[in-house]
Design a protein around this motif. Structure first.
Motif, mmCIF file in Angstrom:
data_model
loop_
_atom_site.group_PDB
_atom_site.id
_atom_site.type_symbol
_atom_site.label_atom_id
_atom_site.label_comp_id
_atom_site.label_asym_id
_atom_site.label_seq_id
_atom_site.Cartn_x
_atom_site.Cartn_y
_atom_site.Cartn_z
ATOM 1 N N UNK A 232 56.394 72.405 46.135
ATOM 2 C CA UNK A 232 55.067 73.026 46.217
ATOM 3 C C UNK A 232 55.196 74.550 46.301
ATOM 4 N N UNK A 233 56.118 75.021 47.121
ATOM 5 C CA UNK A 233 56.305 76.469 47.248
ATOM 6 C C UNK A 233 56.765 77.058 45.914
ATOM 7 N N UNK A 234 57.790 76.465 45.318
ATOM 8 C CA UNK A 234 58.324 77.018 44.066
ATOM 9 C C UNK A 234 57.333 76.868 42.914
ATOM 10 N N UNK A 235 56.880 75.642 42.686
ATOM 11 C CA UNK A 235 56.068 75.389 41.492
ATOM 12 C C UNK A 235 54.633 75.896 41.629
ATOM 13 N N UNK A 236 54.000 75.653 42.769
ATOM 14 C CA UNK A 236 52.593 76.048 42.893
ATOM 15 C C UNK A 236 52.454 77.508 43.309
ATOM 16 N N UNK A 237 53.089 77.882 44.410
ATOM 17 C CA UNK A 237 52.907 79.241 44.924
ATOM 18 C C UNK A 237 53.578 80.301 44.060
ATOM 19 N N UNK A 238 54.764 80.021 43.562
ATOM 20 C CA UNK A 238 55.510 81.036 42.806
ATOM 21 C C UNK A 238 55.246 80.920 41.299
ATOM 22 N N UNK A 239 55.430 79.705 40.734
ATOM 23 C CA UNK A 239 55.281 79.522 39.283
ATOM 24 C C UNK A 239 53.839 79.277 38.845
ATOM 25 N N UNK A 240 52.936 79.074 39.798
ATOM 26 C CA UNK A 240 51.501 78.870 39.516
ATOM 27 C C UNK A 240 51.239 77.615 38.674
ATOM 28 N N UNK B 280 50.090 63.039 55.237
ATOM 29 C CA UNK B 280 49.688 64.400 55.529
ATOM 30 C C UNK B 280 49.097 65.090 54.296
ATOM 31 N N UNK B 281 48.029 65.860 54.528
ATOM 32 C CA UNK B 281 47.361 66.580 53.462
ATOM 33 C C UNK B 281 47.600 68.076 53.609
ATOM 34 N N UNK B 282 47.686 68.735 52.463
ATOM 35 C CA UNK B 282 47.933 70.176 52.423
ATOM 36 C C UNK B 282 47.012 70.780 51.373
ATOM 37 N N UNK B 283 46.245 71.774 51.779
ATOM 38 C CA UNK B 283 45.387 72.504 50.854
ATOM 39 C C UNK B 283 46.111 73.792 50.458
ATOM 40 N N UNK B 284 46.146 74.058 49.157
ATOM 41 C CA UNK B 284 46.829 75.253 48.658
ATOM 42 C C UNK B 284 45.807 76.108 47.911
ATOM 43 N N UNK B 285 45.697 77.359 48.345
ATOM 44 C CA UNK B 285 44.789 78.307 47.723
ATOM 45 C C UNK B 285 45.601 79.442 47.118
ATOM 46 N N UNK B 286 45.466 79.587 45.811
ATOM 47 C CA UNK B 286 46.139 80.651 45.077
ATOM 48 C C UNK B 286 45.067 81.365 44.282
ATOM 49 N N UNK B 287 44.957 82.668 44.479
ATOM 50 C CA UNK B 287 43.940 83.442 43.777
ATOM 51 C C UNK B 287 44.095 83.260 42.269
ATOM 52 N N UNK B 288 42.967 82.961 41.605
ATOM 53 C CA UNK B 288 42.992 82.768 40.163
ATOM 54 C C UNK B 288 43.276 81.344 39.730
ATOM 55 N N UNK B 289 43.458 80.435 40.695
ATOM 56 C CA UNK B 289 43.710 79.020 40.392
ATOM 57 C C UNK B 289 42.708 78.171 41.153
ATOM 58 N N UNK B 290 42.463 76.933 40.691
ATOM 59 C CA UNK B 290 41.614 76.036 41.478
ATOM 60 C C UNK B 290 42.284 75.710 42.815
ATOM 61 N N UNK B 291 41.466 75.470 43.825
ATOM 62 C CA UNK B 291 41.984 75.022 45.118
ATOM 63 C C UNK B 291 42.444 73.582 44.966
#
Length: 124
Positions: free
Chosen positions: A105-113, A80-91
């Motif tokens: 992914x939620x903690x490290x990418x979305x919260x800790x960037x 399974x693939x998941x695309x994560x978009x966070x403003x100010x970071x590469x997709x």
């Protein structure tokens, strides 16, 4: 089955509104998009989607994060693939995502960037 009244329909709409808002991207700076094509579903994407919804809810991020699904991302070998978009970071597109890594992914990418480099399939 009994006919629904207009009042019944309004109640159903009001009950479902919080769930529908989770999928609304407008005004949100964070998006998680799960590939739910045939091979993604076969590889476990539904469980991954459910895990993201549950983790976003448990962290109280429902008003900030959109969790939605799309069809094929063109990465069949990495489902399974998941695309994560966070403003100010590469997709970032993560591959071979399991429900077990969703919390990371939620903690490290979305919260800790921070990008989880060991799961990256593509970075734009």
């Amino acid at each position: 089955m009994e006919k629904m009244t207009l009042e019944d329909l309004h109640k159903v709409r009001n009950q479902m509104k919080p769930e529908l808002m989770k999928r609304e991207p407008e005004g949100k700076k964070l998006q998680v998009i799960v590939g739910m094509d045939t091979c993604g579903i076969e590889a476990g994407a539904k469980a991954v989607l459910d895990a993201f919804v549950n983790e976003v809810d448990s962290k109280g991020l429902g008003g900030e994060v959109t969790v939605r699904q799309v069809g094929c991302m063109g990465k069949c070998g990495d489902e399974p693939t998941v695309e994560v978009l966070v403003q100010g970071m590469p997709t970032v597109i993560y591959g071979k995502v399991t429900p077990a890594v969703v919390k990371d992914i939620v903690q490290l990418h979305l919260i800790d960037k921070k990008v989880l480099n060991n799961l990256v399939v593509e970075q734009k």
